[in-house]
Design a protein around this motif. Structure first.
Motif, mmCIF file in Angstrom:
data_model
loop_
_atom_site.group_PDB
_atom_site.id
_atom_site.type_symbol
_atom_site.label_atom_id
_atom_site.label_comp_id
_atom_site.label_asym_id
_atom_site.label_seq_id
_atom_site.Cartn_x
_atom_site.Cartn_y
_atom_site.Cartn_z
ATOM 1 N N PRO A 66 28.059 -22.142 28.530
ATOM 2 C CA PRO A 66 27.390 -23.076 29.441
ATOM 3 C C PRO A 66 25.877 -23.097 29.264
ATOM 4 O O PRO A 66 25.238 -24.114 29.549
ATOM 5 N N GLY A 67 25.303 -21.992 28.788
ATOM 6 C CA GLY A 67 23.859 -21.964 28.565
ATOM 7 C C GLY A 67 23.444 -22.910 27.447
ATOM 8 O O GLY A 67 22.478 -23.675 27.577
ATOM 9 N N ARG A 68 24.176 -22.869 26.325
ATOM 10 C CA ARG A 68 23.865 -23.778 25.219
ATOM 11 C C ARG A 68 24.151 -25.223 25.607
ATOM 12 O O ARG A 68 23.440 -26.149 25.193
ATOM 13 N N LEU A 69 25.203 -25.437 26.395
ATOM 14 C CA LEU A 69 25.512 -26.786 26.860
ATOM 15 C C LEU A 69 24.381 -27.311 27.742
ATOM 16 O O LEU A 69 23.980 -28.475 27.628
ATOM 17 N N ALA A 70 23.855 -26.460 28.604
ATOM 18 C CA ALA A 70 22.733 -26.857 29.457
ATOM 19 C C ALA A 70 21.527 -27.253 28.614
ATOM 20 O O ALA A 70 20.853 -28.254 28.886
ATOM 21 N N THR A 71 21.258 -26.478 27.570
ATOM 22 C CA THR A 71 20.134 -26.786 26.689
ATOM 23 C C THR A 71 20.332 -28.117 25.986
ATOM 24 O O THR A 71 19.399 -28.924 25.855
ATOM 25 N N ALA A 72 21.555 -28.385 25.545
ATOM 26 C CA ALA A 72 21.849 -29.646 24.854
ATOM 27 C C ALA A 72 21.653 -30.832 25.796
ATOM 28 O O ALA A 72 21.103 -31.867 25.389
ATOM 29 N N ILE A 73 22.097 -30.713 27.045
ATOM 30 C CA ILE A 73 21.923 -31.794 28.013
ATOM 31 C C ILE A 73 20.439 -32.046 28.264
ATOM 32 O O ILE A 73 19.980 -33.199 28.320
ATOM 33 N N THR A 74 19.667 -30.980 28.380
ATOM 34 C CA THR A 74 18.223 -31.118 28.587
ATOM 35 C C THR A 74 17.569 -31.802 27.388
ATOM 36 O O THR A 74 16.701 -32.673 27.549
ATOM 37 N N GLN A 75 17.976 -31.436 26.175
ATOM 38 C CA GLN A 75 17.441 -32.074 24.980
ATOM 39 C C GLN A 75 17.786 -33.566 24.956
ATOM 40 O O GLN A 75 16.970 -34.393 24.533
ATOM 41 N N ALA A 76 18.983 -33.917 25.406
ATOM 42 C CA ALA A 76 19.386 -35.326 25.437
ATOM 43 C C ALA A 76 18.490 -36.135 26.362
ATOM 44 O O ALA A 76 18.085 -37.258 26.043
ATOM 45 N N VAL A 77 18.162 -35.559 27.516
ATOM 46 C CA VAL A 77 17.271 -36.237 28.459
ATOM 47 C C VAL A 77 15.897 -36.431 27.836
ATOM 48 O O VAL A 77 15.303 -37.520 27.903
ATOM 49 N N HIS A 78 15.364 -35.392 27.217
ATOM 50 C CA HIS A 78 14.039 -35.476 26.598
ATOM 51 C C HIS A 78 14.008 -36.477 25.452
ATOM 52 O O HIS A 78 12.960 -37.059 25.148
ATOM 53 N N ALA A 79 15.151 -36.704 24.820
ATOM 54 C CA ALA A 79 15.230 -37.667 23.721
ATOM 55 C C ALA A 79 15.423 -39.100 24.215
ATOM 56 O O ALA A 79 15.482 -40.026 23.401
ATOM 57 N N GLY A 80 15.542 -39.276 25.518
ATOM 58 C CA GLY A 80 15.658 -40.614 26.076
ATOM 59 C C GLY A 80 17.062 -41.166 26.144
ATOM 60 O O GLY A 80 17.240 -42.394 26.221
ATOM 61 N N ALA A 81 18.068 -40.313 26.138
ATOM 62 C CA ALA A 81 19.456 -40.788 26.220
ATOM 63 C C ALA A 81 19.770 -41.252 27.642
ATOM 64 O O ALA A 81 19.731 -40.461 28.578
ATOM 65 N N GLY A 82 20.107 -42.528 27.785
ATOM 66 C CA GLY A 82 20.467 -43.050 29.101
ATOM 67 C C GLY A 82 21.872 -42.673 29.498
ATOM 68 O O GLY A 82 22.201 -42.613 30.681
ATOM 69 N N THR A 83 22.726 -42.422 28.497
ATOM 70 C CA THR A 83 24.097 -41.989 28.740
ATOM 71 C C THR A 83 24.351 -40.724 27.934
ATOM 72 O O THR A 83 24.051 -40.681 26.742
ATOM 73 N N ILE A 84 24.884 -39.709 28.577
ATOM 74 C CA ILE A 84 25.164 -38.426 27.923
ATOM 75 C C ILE A 84 26.661 -38.167 28.006
ATOM 76 O O ILE A 84 27.212 -37.971 29.092
ATOM 77 N N LEU A 85 27.318 -38.186 26.859
ATOM 78 C CA LEU A 85 28.750 -37.867 26.793
ATOM 79 C C LEU A 85 28.914 -36.410 26.394
ATOM 80 O O LEU A 85 28.500 -36.006 25.308
ATOM 81 N N VAL A 86 29.504 -35.613 27.268
ATOM 82 C CA VAL A 86 29.839 -34.234 26.922
ATOM 83 C C VAL A 86 31.222 -34.282 26.300
ATOM 84 O O VAL A 86 32.242 -34.241 27.002
ATOM 85 N N ASP A 87 31.263 -34.387 24.993
ATOM 86 C CA ASP A 87 32.518 -34.568 24.282
ATOM 87 C C ASP A 87 33.370 -33.302 24.282
ATOM 88 O O ASP A 87 34.596 -33.370 24.257
ATOM 89 N N VAL A 88 32.705 -32.144 24.297
ATOM 90 C CA VAL A 88 33.406 -30.855 24.348
ATOM 91 C C VAL A 88 32.906 -30.100 25.575
ATOM 92 O O VAL A 88 31.882 -29.414 25.521
ATOM 93 N N PRO A 89 33.579 -30.226 26.717
ATOM 94 C CA PRO A 89 33.147 -29.502 27.914
ATOM 95 C C PRO A 89 33.498 -28.023 27.833
ATOM 96 O O PRO A 89 34.229 -27.595 26.941
ATOM 97 N N THR A 90 32.971 -27.260 28.762
ATOM 98 C CA THR A 90 33.267 -25.838 28.843
ATOM 99 C C THR A 90 34.184 -25.576 30.030
ATOM 100 O O THR A 90 34.384 -26.459 30.871
ATOM 101 N N THR A 91 34.737 -24.403 30.095
ATOM 102 C CA THR A 91 35.552 -24.023 31.250
ATOM 103 C C THR A 91 34.824 -23.012 32.125
ATOM 104 O O THR A 91 35.417 -22.427 33.026
#
Length: 388
Positions: free
Chosen positions: A147-172
């Motif tokens: 979940p830590g790496r997933l959180a970092t990826a989501i934050t990077q997506a926001v900083h890159a200007g992604a209006g839609t973020i698809l978490v294709d591989v979620p965590t449990t």
């Protein structure tokens, strides 16, 4: 271009496609690749979403969709030049390949694959940019749900200007870092789409179950749920079985695929189309519109595995529905959501209709000119004078 020239060009393209196999993705042992080009009739899922009806309004141009998972192979011929953006990987690439797992490229094709004469398959929003963010190597990763790496990826997506973020591989596994990243992304205006992929009862996917996330279940062509995971957090469903889309390995397509995660790609594409057409909509308003316009099963209530029903992309984009309309679960009368009538997309007039209109217009103008000429002649004969 004459028929012989078109045939020769198509044959040349087919030969070139057949040669595109000497790439790292195709050479990596155990990677999900395909050497086949899908040429059958459009799949049931593509017929269901029918994106061509929406393209007169929007193709998603100006939108960036982040695909957070195991990577995307931008070398597939159905991605446009520069459509798949470069990004930093949070884990090493196995064998140096862009997407060994294959799911990211499959999802990317559902979202943004370009029309191509060699196949009947096409993505829902070919005007979008695709931003791969790898936080897991997929099946071969020792910790695919960090979940830590997933959180970092989501934050990077926001900083890159992604209006839609698809978490294709979620965590449990949930974590405070993941919760904070999701909250920050929503506050920044990004729509987060995440599938329910739990294969066993009681398994919960994250960020799928978090507040504000557009949570997606999967259905087959009979409307039955594909995934085992269930919960009152699932908002909507989309096709998740007997699917076709682009394959990793710089070549072709994969089909028929059954994958609950792929359903979220259809919803993410719809969100991107809606964002492009109504750019002032907030994430909450977009979730609200998608759930209100979904095709409901008998009874119209919320299903624990399919949410409020199957996504209806055309209705979501075109329906005359105020963005501030309360959501389907805002009151005890949730099951009786008013019927929505989609607005007709503007259509190009047929050529014969346009020509006929011009011809009738010409006849009308000629008649008017004749009438004016006769009137002037009679007026002069009677000594009329024009006063200004």
């Amino acid at each position: 271009m004459g028929a012989p020239v078109r045939a020769a060009a198509a044959a040349l393209v087919a030969v070139v496609l057949a040669m595109i196999v000497d790439v790292p993705s195709a050479q990596a042992a155990g990677c999900a690749t395909s050497k086949q080009v899908y040429q059958d009739a459009p799949s049931w899922a593509q017929k269901l979403v029918d994106p061509s009806r929406i393209w007169l309004l929007t193709k998603g141009t100006g939108q960036t969709v982040a695909i957070v998972g195991a990577g995307v192979d931008g070398g597939n011929p159905q991605f446009g030049a520069g459509q798949v953006l470069a990004s930093n990987d949070l884990v090493p690439r196995p064998g140096g390949v862009a997407d060994c797992d294959g799911r990211g490229t499959f999802a990317a094709g559902i979202i943004g694959a370009q029309p191509n004469d060699q196949t009947t398959f096409v993505g829902m929003a070919p005007g979008v940019k695709l931003l791969p963010l790898r936080y897991t190597a997929g099946a071969g990763d020792t910790n695919p749900g960090d979940p830590g790496r997933l959180a970092t990826a989501i934050t990077q997506a926001v900083h890159a200007g992604a209006g839609t973020i698809l978490v294709d591989v979620p965590t449990t596994v949930d974590s405070p870092a993941l919760d904070d990243a999701v909250s920050a992304a929503l506050a920044a205006g990004s729509v987060i789409v995440s599938p329910a992929v739990g294969a066993q009862a009681g398994v919960v996917s994250y960020p799928t179950a978090l507040p504000g996330v557009l949570s997606v279940g999967a259905a087959d062509q009979n409307g039955a749920a594909v995934q085992t995971e269930s919960g009152d957090y699932i908002d909507i469903a989309a096709p998740g079985a007997d699917l076709v889309s682009t394959s990793a390995g710089g070549y072709g397509h994969s089909w028929p695929i059954k994958d609950p995660a792929a359903a979220a790609a259809y919803v993410a594409a719809t969100a991107a189309l809606l964002r492009s057409y109504q750019p002032t909509a907030t994430p909450a308003q977009i979730v609200n519109r998608l759930t209100l316009t979904a095709s409901r099963a008998a009874g119209g209530g919320r299903d624990s595995r399919l949410g409020w029903g199957i996504v209806d992309a055309y209705a979501a984009v075109t329906s005359q529905l105020p963005l501030s309309t309360p959501g389907p679960d805002a009151s005890p009368a949730a099951a009786s959501v008013p019927n929505l009538v989609p607005a007709a997309a503007p259509a190009r007039p047929p050529l014969n209709t346009l020509v006929g209109g011009l011809a009738l217009g010409g006849v009308g103008l000629a008649a008017l000119a004749g009438l004016i000429t006769v009137t002037i002649r009679r007026g002069r004969a009677r000594g009329w004078k024009v006063r200004l």
